[in-house]
Design a protein around this motif. Structure first.
Motif, mmCIF file in Angstrom:
data_model
loop_
_atom_site.group_PDB
_atom_site.id
_atom_site.type_symbol
_atom_site.label_atom_id
_atom_site.label_comp_id
_atom_site.label_asym_id
_atom_site.label_seq_id
_atom_site.Cartn_x
_atom_site.Cartn_y
_atom_site.Cartn_z
ATOM 1 N N LEU A 89 -17.121 83.507 7.788
ATOM 2 C CA LEU A 89 -16.911 82.514 6.703
ATOM 3 C C LEU A 89 -17.230 83.082 5.461
ATOM 4 N N LYS A 90 -16.508 82.473 4.445
ATOM 5 C CA LYS A 90 -17.158 83.006 2.981
ATOM 6 C C LYS A 90 -18.500 82.465 2.795
ATOM 7 N N PRO A 91 -19.270 83.130 2.378
ATOM 8 C CA PRO A 91 -19.158 84.182 1.452
ATOM 9 C C PRO A 91 -19.332 85.593 1.890
ATOM 10 N N ALA A 92 -19.235 85.702 3.396
ATOM 11 C CA ALA A 92 -19.212 87.065 4.048
ATOM 12 C C ALA A 92 -18.052 87.970 2.953
ATOM 13 N N ARG A 93 -18.654 89.280 2.719
ATOM 14 C CA ARG A 93 -17.632 90.300 2.322
ATOM 15 C C ARG A 93 -16.406 90.425 3.220
ATOM 16 N N GLN A 94 -16.748 90.308 4.566
ATOM 17 C CA GLN A 94 -15.793 90.694 5.505
ATOM 18 C C GLN A 94 -14.550 89.614 5.512
ATOM 19 N N PHE A 95 -14.839 88.462 5.037
ATOM 20 C CA PHE A 95 -13.839 87.475 5.020
ATOM 21 C C PHE A 95 -12.708 88.023 3.806
ATOM 22 N N PHE A 96 -13.226 88.600 2.677
ATOM 23 C CA PHE A 96 -12.191 88.855 1.585
ATOM 24 C C PHE A 96 -11.738 90.346 1.909
ATOM 25 N N GLU A 97 -12.624 91.138 2.715
ATOM 26 C CA GLU A 97 -11.902 92.479 2.939
ATOM 27 C C GLU A 97 -10.593 92.035 3.881
ATOM 28 N N THR A 98 -10.857 91.067 4.935
ATOM 29 C CA THR A 98 -9.523 90.771 5.816
ATOM 30 C C THR A 98 -8.487 90.331 5.031
ATOM 31 N N VAL A 99 -8.616 89.591 3.888
ATOM 32 C CA VAL A 99 -7.586 89.017 2.809
ATOM 33 C C VAL A 99 -6.597 90.231 2.507
ATOM 34 N N ALA A 100 -7.614 91.219 1.858
ATOM 35 C CA ALA A 100 -7.071 92.343 1.157
ATOM 36 C C ALA A 100 -6.316 93.269 2.251
ATOM 37 N N ARG A 101 -6.865 93.460 3.413
ATOM 38 C CA ARG A 101 -6.044 94.047 4.439
ATOM 39 C C ARG A 101 -4.696 93.466 4.940
ATOM 40 N N THR A 102 -4.925 92.095 5.062
ATOM 41 C CA THR A 102 -3.622 91.543 5.404
ATOM 42 C C THR A 102 -2.606 91.571 4.393
ATOM 43 N N VAL A 103 -2.616 91.692 3.410
ATOM 44 C CA VAL A 103 -1.516 91.737 2.252
ATOM 45 C C VAL A 103 -1.586 93.143 1.809
ATOM 46 N N ARG A 104 -2.419 94.065 2.044
ATOM 47 C CA ARG A 104 -2.077 95.625 2.026
ATOM 48 C C ARG A 104 -2.310 95.702 0.533
ATOM 49 N N LEU A 105 -3.321 95.104 -0.316
ATOM 50 C CA LEU A 105 -3.317 95.044 -1.553
ATOM 51 C C LEU A 105 -4.692 95.730 -1.908
ATOM 52 N N PRO A 106 -5.160 96.488 -2.797
ATOM 53 C CA PRO A 106 -6.420 96.598 -3.200
ATOM 54 C C PRO A 106 -6.980 95.396 -3.934
ATOM 55 N N SER A 107 -8.328 95.247 -3.512
ATOM 56 C CA SER A 107 -9.084 94.097 -3.901
ATOM 57 C C SER A 107 -8.894 93.603 -5.315
ATOM 58 N N CYS A 141 0.939 83.003 3.048
ATOM 59 C CA CYS A 141 0.059 83.825 3.740
ATOM 60 C C CYS A 141 -0.992 82.565 4.202
ATOM 61 N N LEU A 142 -1.311 82.383 5.299
ATOM 62 C CA LEU A 142 -2.405 81.438 5.718
ATOM 63 C C LEU A 142 -3.711 82.189 6.465
ATOM 64 N N LEU A 143 -4.967 82.241 6.072
ATOM 65 C CA LEU A 143 -5.932 82.866 6.710
ATOM 66 C C LEU A 143 -6.985 81.951 6.825
ATOM 67 N N ILE A 144 -7.592 81.727 7.809
ATOM 68 C CA ILE A 144 -8.595 80.969 8.347
ATOM 69 C C ILE A 144 -9.935 81.508 8.784
ATOM 70 N N SER A 145 -11.080 81.053 8.465
ATOM 71 C CA SER A 145 -12.474 81.530 8.882
ATOM 72 C C SER A 145 -12.421 81.678 10.032
ATOM 73 N N SER A 146 -12.042 80.573 11.128
ATOM 74 C CA SER A 146 -12.264 80.587 12.440
ATOM 75 C C SER A 146 -11.568 81.727 13.178
ATOM 76 N N GLU A 147 -10.478 82.092 12.572
ATOM 77 C CA GLU A 147 -9.412 83.037 13.168
ATOM 78 C C GLU A 147 -9.893 84.407 12.670
ATOM 79 N N ILE A 148 -10.392 84.639 11.335
ATOM 80 C CA ILE A 148 -10.992 85.812 10.976
ATOM 81 C C ILE A 148 -12.111 86.293 11.576
ATOM 82 N N GLY A 149 -12.993 85.303 11.919
ATOM 83 C CA GLY A 149 -14.447 85.422 12.512
ATOM 84 C C GLY A 149 -15.621 85.343 11.487
#
Length: 280
Positions: A157-175, A147-155
């Motif tokens: 940057l870390k440290p935004a919480r939304q970055f990590f929320e996107t990671v969790a949603r992508t793999v369908r796992l609780p954080s 799985c490859l997740l890139i900030s420019s595609e997510i919209g």
């Protein structure tokens, strides 16, 4: 139980080869500029920090267009002697888009192979742009990361919480079932903890600066809750927190913990020894 492990890219799994300052010095010569790598390193850090502050003011939003603007501005800041930096910017942009301009750290391929064999879902999640896909494709040592997740595609940057929320949603796992491993104490690790992830701080600089440093005994025990009490870990070096790749984040959920600290990726195998997910 941990089920997924995501890694940062630059400084964690890959590094520019040759280093950035040496590349900039080589390209500078083509434009008649004789600048030392150390001078260029300092200029680069200053220019990068200015762009990072702009990111903070924009609440960590990003895009491919923003990343192009960022690197144009950085190149302009590094080479104020040039009245027009577009040509050298384009050359540098293409140089760092090539996989052969990057190298995996020596232990990466083996660690990823062994973690994948234990059944973990592995991925890269990084502040980068579309070039990371080309770099990833050309570095077989990374291919265990499915799985490859890139900030420019997510919209975001870390440290935004939304970055990590996107990671969790992508793999369908609780954080709490995801571990994040990165080399930036605040941007990677504290922000991951705040988003509910478990976190490991990869402090390669500590090994380089203190070759005889030993991690605390607790660091050899299996990973349980993603962090050890503060008394068990040394203070993070000031430069790791305030350097150009760091940024302030709220610590409202992380005041009583710090990320586990390692100096290369191999200790992950011991830390996760009894935490492997059930194999499919």
């Amino acid at each position: 139980m941990l089920r997924a492990i995501f890694f940062d890219a630059v400084g964690t799994t890959i590094r520019p080869e040759p280093p950035v300052a040496e590349v900039y010095a080589r390209f500078a010569l083509r434009y008649g500029l004789q600048l030392t790598p150390e001078e260029l390193r300092q200029r680069f850090q200053s220019a990068f920090s200015r762009q990072r502050e702009l990111d903070r003011r924009q609440h960590w939003r990003t895009s491919e267009q923003r990343e192009l603007r960022r690197w144009r501005c950085i190149v302009q800041g590094v080479f104020p002697e040039l009245s027009d930096t577009e040509a050298i910017f384009r050359e540098l942009w293409q140089h760092f888009a090539r996989a052969d301009s990057w190298a995996c750290y020596p232990e990466v391929a083996d660690v990823l192979e062994r973690l994948a064999a234990r059944g973990y879902l592995l991925g890269l999640a990084s502040n980068f742009d579309e070039r990371l896909r080309r770099i990833y494709a050309g570095l077989p040592c990374l291919h265990r990361c499915s799985c490859l997740l890139i900030s420019s595609e997510i919209g975001w940057l870390k440290p935004a919480r939304q970055f990590f929320e996107t990671v969790a949603r992508t793999v369908r796992l609780p954080s709490q079932e995801i571990l994040y491993v990165g080399d930036d104490y605040e941007t990677d690790c504290l922000s991951a903890l705040e988003a509910g992830f478990q976190a490991v701080w990869l402090n390669r600089e500590l090994a380089a600066n203190s070759p005889n440093h030993e991690l605390p005994n607790d660091a050899a025990t299996p990973l349980a809750h993603g962090a050890f009490p503060p008394s068990n870990l040394p203070e993070p070096p000031a430069e790791s927190v305030t350097g150009p790749r760091s940024c302030p984040v709220s610590m409202r959920n992380t005041q009583d913990v710090r990320p586990i600290q390692i100096t290369n990726l191999e200790p992950l195998l011991a830390l996760l020894e009894t935490s492997s997910p059930p194999l499919p």
